[in-house]
Design a protein around this motif. Structure first.
Motif, PDB file in Angstrom:
ATOM      1  N   ILE A 107      30.765 -24.096  25.955  1.00  0.00           N
ATOM      2  CA  ILE A 107      32.124 -24.654  26.021  1.00  0.00           C
ATOM      3  C   ILE A 107      33.057 -23.805  26.883  1.00  0.00           C
ATOM      4  N   THR A 108      32.664 -22.551  27.157  1.00  0.00           N
ATOM      5  CA  THR A 108      33.470 -21.720  28.054  1.00  0.00           C
ATOM      6  C   THR A 108      32.904 -21.732  29.473  1.00  0.00           C
ATOM      7  N   VAL A 159      31.887 -28.965  17.226  1.00  0.00           N
ATOM      8  CA  VAL A 159      32.827 -28.579  18.285  1.00  0.00           C
ATOM      9  C   VAL A 159      33.834 -29.710  18.469  1.00  0.00           C
ATOM     10  N   PHE A 190      35.114 -31.531  20.572  1.00  0.00           N
ATOM     11  CA  PHE A 190      35.060 -32.186  21.885  1.00  0.00           C
ATOM     12  C   PHE A 190      35.047 -33.694  21.653  1.00  0.00           C
TER      13      PHE A 190
END
Length: 422
Positions: free
Chosen positions: A317-318, A365, A367
């Motif tokens: 995610i980074t 997450v 998202f």
């Protein structure tokens, strides 16, 4: 990629995705929500059957699954004021509403709808030759059109009508079932391979075929005594790994204990991207566990896997990962086959446990389109005490789904390119 690898991956996929969606399905049904479809995969249907109120389907593209609940998306069929329909009654309640092909039916009342409410009052009013008649609608009535049927969804059967707590539990149940499955698989793995005896002896647990270790004559269950004159056990295993990595294409003198005999072998680590690799897994002596030690060891392994999964998801995610390092269904199939062929059933089960755990972590997450995002919207609703506009939330999830599909196409292309390139 082998047929065996494809079948093993399909089995693992169906188990992990199936248990995830079953979690959503079970808690939705428990909350009284109408579940229209339980799907494994996306795209065109390959196989489907209906049980009670739910249609269970297997779809073409094995990239996930979903549970479609009433009120979450636009219904496929509906009837409106001014529409001519046919009604089938049983015990003075409407059980079938025919939107077409009713002209020649003798078991229907045909008329024009003057008023209809299929969510709250469950009534429909028809103009029958100039006379108005109101009929009660059965809460499980079907709307029929072009040989397709859709069950009506009274408001109390819709996802949005339930409390925030029940909706959150329904969403969280998917990842939760992945965690439960992972622990169950790790229990199986633990009882297959055993638990550490506590001895510091460093054993060779597995050897990769055609590796440097295999070519040098190392064998499974050999005890590693020394390498290049330095003594090794489980306490300095990391040092041995570092020594191997730093010695590509350099001869190393290994002394192993086999059947209580000391054997000296020359092992030359192969050069893999500048690092030495001998092709072994190491560990300590194992014993058959009892229930308590088996559960404890499984919990320890799952804790380590959970930390590793969090780190992987954080890098994802980074954007701290290269695109060509990502793998889709093709690469997963390839790796699954290799794991089974090289290390056997126990490692395949362990890999399935990790994959289930990783999928659970990834789904939490926040998202768009993932369960974490839906839980975030429910959390915002709980704080502000009113729901977010469904059209806006659906738009966010639609954008997220489109992004995931693009990513899946790219990683699948990379997988196929890597596969055919050899």
């Amino acid at each position: 990629m082998t047929i065996e690898g494809i079948l093993l991956t399909a089995l693992m996929f169906m188990l992990i995705v199936g248990i995830h969606e079953w979690g959503h399905y079970y808690f939705a049904k428990r909350a009284g929500i109408l579940v229209r479809e339980f799907a494994i995969g996306f795209g065109p249907k390959i196989f489907s059957y209906k049980k009670d109120e739910t249609r269970f389907t297997f779809r073409l593209f094995p990239i996930g699954g979903y549970v479609r609940m009433a009120g979450e998306d636009p219904e496929l069929l509906s009837v409106e004021k001014g529409q001519t329909v046919g009604l089938m009654l049983k015990d003075e309640k409407v059980t079938r509403i025919f939107a077409d092909e009713f002209e020649h039916r003798t078991d229907c009342l045909v008329g024009t709808i003057t008023n209809v409410d299929l969510e709250d009052s469950l009534q429909i009013q028809l103009d029958l030759d100039g006379e108005l008649h109101t009929y009660d609608v059965h809460p499980q009535a079907m709307i029929m059109s072009k040989k397709t049927e859709t069950q009506i969804a009274p408001r109390d059967r819709q996802f949005g009508s339930k409390s925030v707590g029940k909706r959150a539990m329904t969403i969280f149940a998917g990842p939760m079932m992945n965690f439960i499955l992972a622990f169950a698989l790790l229990l199986v793995f633990t009882f297959m391979v055993g638990v550490p005896t506590g001895e510091k002896t460093l054993l060779i647990n597995d050897i990769t075929a055609d590796s440097a270790a295999d070519e040098a004559g190392l064998q499974k269950n050999d005890v590693i005594s020394s390498v290049n004159g330095e003594q090794f056990n489980t306490e300095n295993e990391v040092t041995l790994r570092e020594m191997i990595i730093a010695s590509p294409e350099q001869e190393m003198e290994w002394v192993v204990i086999r059947n209580e005999q000391a054997i000296t072998l020359t092992v030359t680590p192969k050069d893999v991207d500048g690092n030495g690799l001998v092709g072994i897994t190491m560990g300590q002596p194992m014993k058959t566990p009892d229930i308590i030690s088996g559960v404890q060891q499984s919990a320890i392994t799952m804790g380590n896997m959970f930390k590793f999964s969090l780190e992987q998801v954080r890098e994802l995610i980074t954007f701290n990962v290269k695109l060509d390092e990502l793998g889709g269904p093709v690469r997963i199939t390839e790796e699954t086959g290799k794991i089974y062929e090289t290390y056997g059933l126990d490692r395949y089960i362990m890999f399935a446990a990790f994959f289930s755990l990783w999928l659970g972590v990834l789904n939490l997450v926040p998202f768009p389109v993932l369960d974490g995002s839906r839980l975030l919207f429910l959390g915002i609703e709980a704080v502000r005490r009113k729901p977010i506009d469904p059209s806006k939330e659906n738009l966010v999830h639609l954008i997220g789904f489109a992004m995931l599909m693009v990513l899946m196409i790219v990683v699948t292309y990379n997988d196929l390119f890597r596969l055919f390139k050899g």
